[in-house]
Design a protein around this motif. Structure first.
Motif, PDB file in Angstrom:
ATOM      1  N   ILE A  31       0.852  -1.188   0.000  1.00 43.56           N
ATOM      2  CA  ILE A  31       0.000   0.000   0.000  1.00 43.56           C
ATOM      3  C   ILE A  31       0.891   1.243   0.000  1.00 43.56           C
ATOM      4  O   ILE A  31       1.729   1.395   0.891  1.00 43.56           O
ATOM      5  N   PRO A  32       0.698   2.133  -0.962  1.00 42.52           N
ATOM      6  CA  PRO A  32       1.555   3.330  -1.039  1.00 42.52           C
ATOM      7  C   PRO A  32       1.103   4.396  -0.038  1.00 42.52           C
ATOM      8  O   PRO A  32       0.596   5.447  -0.408  1.00 42.52           O
ATOM      9  N   ALA A  33       1.297   4.109   1.235  1.00 39.58           N
ATOM     10  CA  ALA A  33       0.789   4.995   2.288  1.00 39.58           C
ATOM     11  C   ALA A  33       1.643   6.245   2.421  1.00 39.58           C
ATOM     12  O   ALA A  33       2.862   6.201   2.261  1.00 39.58           O
ATOM     13  N   ASN A  34       0.984   7.341   2.736  1.00 38.72           N
ATOM     14  CA  ASN A  34       1.686   8.607   2.943  1.00 38.72           C
ATOM     15  C   ASN A  34       2.121   8.745   4.397  1.00 38.72           C
ATOM     16  O   ASN A  34       1.526   8.133   5.294  1.00 38.72           O
ATOM     17  N   PRO A  35       3.116   9.593   4.636  1.00 41.67           N
ATOM     18  CA  PRO A  35       3.454   9.917   6.026  1.00 41.67           C
ATOM     19  C   PRO A  35       2.227  10.482   6.731  1.00 41.67           C
ATOM     20  O   PRO A  35       1.410  11.149   6.107  1.00 41.67           O
ATOM     21  N   GLY A  36       2.120  10.193   7.989  1.00 39.72           N
ATOM     22  CA  GLY A  36       0.947  10.633   8.741  1.00 39.72           C
ATOM     23  C   GLY A  36      -0.034   9.502   8.968  1.00 39.72           C
ATOM     24  O   GLY A  36      -0.943   9.620   9.795  1.00 39.72           O
ATOM     25  N   PHE A  69      -6.033   1.577  12.974  1.00 38.33           N
ATOM     26  CA  PHE A  69      -5.126   2.213  12.011  1.00 38.33           C
ATOM     27  C   PHE A  69      -5.877   3.243  11.188  1.00 38.33           C
ATOM     28  O   PHE A  69      -7.102   3.219  11.086  1.00 38.33           O
ATOM     29  N   SER A  70      -5.111   4.157  10.647  1.00 43.08           N
ATOM     30  CA  SER A  70      -5.619   5.162   9.723  1.00 43.08           C
ATOM     31  C   SER A  70      -4.590   5.282   8.610  1.00 43.08           C
ATOM     32  O   SER A  70      -3.433   5.636   8.862  1.00 43.08           O
ATOM     33  N   ILE A  71      -4.980   4.941   7.413  1.00 41.62           N
ATOM     34  CA  ILE A  71      -4.039   4.907   6.289  1.00 41.62           C
ATOM     35  C   ILE A  71      -4.388   6.023   5.316  1.00 41.62           C
ATOM     36  O   ILE A  71      -5.520   6.101   4.830  1.00 41.62           O
ATOM     37  N   ASN A  72      -3.433   6.897   5.052  1.00 40.65           N
ATOM     38  CA  ASN A  72      -3.619   7.974   4.070  1.00 40.65           C
ATOM     39  C   ASN A  72      -2.851   7.620   2.809  1.00 40.65           C
ATOM     40  O   ASN A  72      -1.642   7.379   2.871  1.00 40.65           O
ATOM     41  N   GLU A 153      -8.445   8.560   2.939  1.00 38.52           N
ATOM     42  CA  GLU A 153      -8.100   8.194   4.313  1.00 38.52           C
ATOM     43  C   GLU A 153      -8.982   7.012   4.700  1.00 38.52           C
ATOM     44  O   GLU A 153     -10.202   7.106   4.662  1.00 38.52           O
ATOM     45  N   LEU A 154      -8.338   5.928   5.044  1.00 43.30           N
ATOM     46  CA  LEU A 154      -9.051   4.706   5.416  1.00 43.30           C
ATOM     47  C   LEU A 154      -8.794   4.424   6.888  1.00 43.30           C
ATOM     48  O   LEU A 154      -7.643   4.338   7.314  1.00 43.30           O
ATOM     49  N   THR A 155      -9.852   4.301   7.651  1.00 44.76           N
ATOM     50  CA  THR A 155      -9.660   3.936   9.049  1.00 44.76           C
ATOM     51  C   THR A 155     -10.215   2.541   9.273  1.00 44.76           C
ATOM     52  O   THR A 155     -11.140   2.103   8.572  1.00 44.76           O
ATOM     53  N   GLY A 156      -9.654   1.866  10.230  1.00 41.97           N
ATOM     54  CA  GLY A 156     -10.110   0.511  10.476  1.00 41.97           C
ATOM     55  C   GLY A 156      -9.581  -0.046  11.774  1.00 41.97           C
ATOM     56  O   GLY A 156      -8.816   0.616  12.491  1.00 41.97           O
ATOM     57  N   ILE A 157     -10.007  -1.250  12.065  1.00 42.19           N
ATOM     58  CA  ILE A 157      -9.542  -1.939  13.261  1.00 42.19           C
ATOM     59  C   ILE A 157      -9.171  -3.375  12.909  1.00 42.19           C
ATOM     60  O   ILE A 157      -9.609  -3.917  11.896  1.00 42.19           O
TER      61      ILE A 157
END
Lengths: 335, 66
Positions: A31-36, A69-72, A153-157
């Motif tokens: 996953i090409p996640a951004n900083p943050g 988690f929260s993935i940007n 922005e994807l949030t999950g558990i």
């Protein structure tokens, strides 16, 4: 012991599970996640406050184990289908047409859950990875302004974690040419009492929150249980536009709107069919706090549409749903 | 270090980082990576390991008149 090292050495990868409780770690998707982006694993404390003839704080017992988690990410057209598959489950697919497929997802109005479970591994810096099993995405937010690539922005558990997982050594990310930027967006607005039009926007934000229970802990386990829907899903569309009286009047009149938000790539998925993803929101009503500011400069206004009322969409036909997502790409199915 | 050849069979173009390789890869393209990374490509839905042709044994003459 060692320092975590350069953050650029970190990574995030996921793989869909076919069975709840059974992690899958082969052929994981980077996953090409951004900083943050954030990944939180915590073990809560159960405080002990027994009076035992001491002013020393009593040692705790371990409590709830939580993984969230929260993935940007910038939005690659090539990954939107996979993300929607994990967020909204199995797609109904039409095609192929010139080797491309159109996949349709409807937000759920029945059932206990719709998300697909996945296993996630993430490493920070050069450290060994953590693995979280039984993850789901619980909310989705798409953001776009006139300066950059669109972002999600994807949030999950997740349920359980393990640490010290061996690091991966090779990585694949979507090519730079496949990302969605602000030049590829169109928002078509269709008021109930007037003809449809394409709205020029300064920025937009679309959020879908499926209303999962994020704290479904039960007696007998310190791990969160298999998540279920807890409350009414919410779909919100926020846009900033050059100020127009019609929107203020519409907020007073409680006018309903239908929206189709489309991102069209300048790259072909196959043949001469471009990648595309669309959000169709059948009914939105402006919130009561809609205002036009009083100012010296050219006026703009924030519009917030509550789109949780639902309606019929292209794919839902007579059924009423909050929203419909359509993705055109070269993948044959999302099951 | 010896290298292996792998073919990308995914449906969209990628940027790929691996021991011995960094660059853009198109669907169907073959690249070479260090053999030490072979486990990353084994049973992967988006990659195939390209089998190298084995050298044929040297032809043996029959019925020589030595």
């Amino acid at each position: 012991m060692g320092v975590s090292g350069l953050g650029q050495d970190g990574y995030i990868r996921i793989q869909k599970q076919s069975v709840y409780g059974t992690p899958v770690t082969n052929a994981m998707l980077d996953i090409p996640a951004n900083p943050g982006s954030s990944f939180d694993i915590t073990v809560a404390e159960i405080e002990n406050k027994r009076v035992i003839n001491s002013r020393l704080k009593q040692l705790i017992n371990p409590g709830r184990i939580s993984c969230s988690f929260s993935i940007n990410i910038d939005v690659p057209f090539t990954l939107v289908g996979t993300i929607m598959n994990l967020f909204l489950g199995t797609a109904s697919t039409s095609g192929p047409t010139n080797s491309t497929y159109t996949h349709t997802w409807l937000t759920p109005i029945t059932g206990e859950r719709i998300a697909k479970y996945f296993t996630m591994q993430f490493a920070k810096g050069g450290d060994t990875a953590y693995q979280i099993t039984d993850c789901i995405f619980t909310s989705f937010k798409l953001v776009c302004d006139t300066t950059a690539q669109a972002k999600i922005e994807l949030t999950g558990i997740g349920k359980s974690y393990s640490s010290g997982v061996s690091r991966a050594t090779s990585f694949s990310y979507p090519a730079n040419s496949t990302y969605a930027n602000f030049g590829m967006v169109n928002l078509n607005v269709d008021p109930a009492d007037a003809p449809a039009f394409d709205q020029l926007c300064n920025s937009l934000e679309l959020e879908i929150n499926l209303g999962y229970n994020l704290e479904r802990y039960k007696l007998g386990s310190r791990y969160v249980q298999n998540t279920t829907f807890q409350t009414t899903p919410t779909v919100m569309l926020k846009i900033n536009v050059d100020a127009e009286k019609q929107f203020f009047d519409a907020s007073l009149a409680k006018t309903t709107y239908n929206f189709v938000l489309t991102f069209t790539s300048d790259q072909y998925a196959a043949g001469t069919t471009p990648y595309k993803f669309e959000f169709e929101v059948p009914r939105g009503i402006l919130t009561p706090d809609t205002k036009i500011p009083y100012d010296n400069d050219r006026l703009s206004m924030d519009l917030t549409f509550d789109c949780s009322y639902g309606g019929a969409t292209t794919g839902s036909q007579s059924s009423l749903v909050h929203a419909e997502v359509r993705v055109t790409d070269a993948t044959a199915s999302y099951s | 270090m010896s290298k292996i050849k792998v073919r990308y069979v995914g449906t969209y173009p990628i940027v790929h980082y691996a021991p011995g390789f960094y660059g853009d890869v198109l669907p169907g393209e073959e690249i070479e990576v260090l053999e030490s990374a072979i486990h990353e490509y084994t049973d992967h839905t988006n990659w195939e390991i390209v089998k190298q042709k084995k050298n044929l044994p040297t032809e043996t003459k029959l019925g020589g008149d030595e």
